[in-house]
Scaffold this motif. Structure first.
Motif, short mmCIF file in Angstrom:
data_model
loop_
_atom_site.label_atom_id
_atom_site.label_comp_id
_atom_site.label_asym_id
_atom_site.label_seq_id
_atom_site.Cartn_x
_atom_site.Cartn_y
_atom_site.Cartn_z
N TYR A 187 -1.91 -3.82 1.54
CA TYR A 187 -1.33 -2.49 1.67
C TYR A 187 -0.13 -2.46 0.68
CZ TYR A 187 1.86 -4.84 4.57
OH TYR A 187 2.84 -5.67 5.32
N ILE A 188 0.21 -1.32 0.34
CA ILE A 188 1.85 -0.95 -0.23
C ILE A 188 2.45 0.00 0.49
CG2 ILE A 188 2.83 -0.35 -2.43
CD1 ILE A 188 0.08 -1.54 -3.73
N LEU A 189 3.51 -0.10 0.75
CA LEU A 189 4.45 0.90 1.27
C LEU A 189 5.05 1.70 0.20
CD1 LEU A 189 6.30 -0.73 4.07
CD2 LEU A 189 4.38 0.57 4.50
N VAL A 190 5.04 3.04 0.42
CA VAL A 190 5.69 3.81 -0.79
C VAL A 190 6.27 4.91 0.27
CG1 VAL A 190 4.05 3.52 -2.79
CG2 VAL A 190 3.77 5.26 -1.13
N ASP B 192 -12.66 2.52 -2.80
CA ASP B 192 -12.09 1.53 -3.30
C ASP B 192 -10.44 1.30 -2.67
OD1 ASP B 192 -13.98 0.51 -5.00
OD2 ASP B 192 -13.18 1.53 -6.71
N SER B 193 -9.97 2.51 -2.53
CA SER B 193 -8.48 2.49 -2.03
C SER B 193 -8.25 3.72 -0.89
CB SER B 193 -7.63 2.55 -3.02
OG SER B 193 -7.64 1.77 -4.03
N VAL B 194 -7.59 3.50 -0.09
CA VAL B 194 -7.01 4.70 0.89
C VAL B 194 -5.71 4.95 0.82
CG1 VAL B 194 -7.46 5.31 3.21
CG2 VAL B 194 -9.04 3.78 2.44
N VAL B 195 -5.30 6.27 0.74
CA VAL B 195 -4.03 6.46 0.81
C VAL B 195 -3.75 7.32 2.05
CG1 VAL B 195 -2.10 8.00 -0.38
CG2 VAL B 195 -4.11 6.77 -1.50
N MET B 196 -2.79 7.06 2.86
CA MET B 196 -2.40 7.69 4.12
C MET B 196 -1.03 8.39 4.23
SD MET B 196 -4.34 5.03 6.68
CE MET B 196 -2.94 4.05 7.05
N GLU C 7 5.02 4.67 -9.23
CA GLU C 7 5.47 3.35 -9.95
C GLU C 7 4.57 2.28 -9.17
OE1 GLU C 7 9.56 2.74 -8.86
OE2 GLU C 7 10.10 4.00 -10.65
N MET C 8 4.13 2.63 -7.95
CA MET C 8 3.34 1.52 -7.28
C MET C 8 1.92 1.72 -7.94
SD MET C 8 4.61 -0.44 -5.30
CE MET C 8 6.03 -0.78 -5.88
N ALA C 9 1.32 3.00 -8.23
CA ALA C 9 0.17 3.28 -8.83
C ALA C 9 0.16 2.30 -10.20
CB ALA C 9 -0.03 4.72 -9.02
N LEU C 10 0.96 2.59 -10.94
CA LEU C 10 1.13 1.84 -12.30
C LEU C 10 0.99 0.52 -12.31
CD1 LEU C 10 3.85 4.01 -14.33
CD2 LEU C 10 1.45 4.10 -14.43
N GLU C 11 1.35 -0.23 -11.14
CA GLU C 11 1.58 -1.40 -10.99
C GLU C 11 0.08 -2.07 -10.51
OE1 GLU C 11 4.85 -3.04 -8.83
OE2 GLU C 11 6.24 -1.83 -10.00
N THR C 12 -0.72 -1.24 -9.70
CA THR C 12 -2.01 -1.66 -9.26
C THR C 12 -2.98 -1.39 -10.17
OG1 THR C 12 -1.87 0.24 -7.80
CG2 THR C 12 -1.05 -1.85 -6.56
N VAL D 118 8.21 9.43 -7.08
CA VAL D 118 8.55 8.36 -7.98
C VAL D 118 8.16 6.82 -7.40
CG1 VAL D 118 10.41 6.96 -9.04
CG2 VAL D 118 10.45 9.48 -9.09
N SER D 119 8.35 6.73 -6.18
CA SER D 119 8.03 5.50 -5.59
C SER D 119 6.31 5.23 -5.76
CB SER D 119 8.37 5.53 -4.23
OG SER D 119 7.78 4.29 -3.41
N ALA D 120 5.66 6.20 -5.36
CA ALA D 120 4.17 6.19 -5.21
C ALA D 120 3.60 6.22 -6.50
CB ALA D 120 3.60 7.54 -4.57
#
Length: 70
Positions: A44-47, A19-23, A65-70, A61-63
């Protein structure tokens, strides 16, 4: 079914269902892949340092917070 194609070091092409890919690509910001993602209409989301240069705590922290939002 949909999935992700990727190349291994031996040049073989592989596919996984996802469903998702983290690079995490290197230690310098290189956002050139954004053009490819946009051209293919892939969201995509930049972190981390790709979004804003910081330290490891800032990247985590950035990653998070983005995970909580998506």
């Amino acid at each position: 079914k949909e999935g992700i194609l990727y190349y291994k070091n031996d040049d073989s092409i592989n596919k996984i269902e996802a469903d998702s890919v983290v690079m995490a690509l290197g230690y310098r910001s290189n956002i050139s892949i954004i053009k490819i993602l946009e051209k293919m209409d892939i969201p995509y989301i930049l972190v981390g340092d790709a979004e804003k240069v910081s330290n490891i705590k800032g990247a985590i922290v950035s990653a998070y917070e983005m995970a909580l939002e998506t």
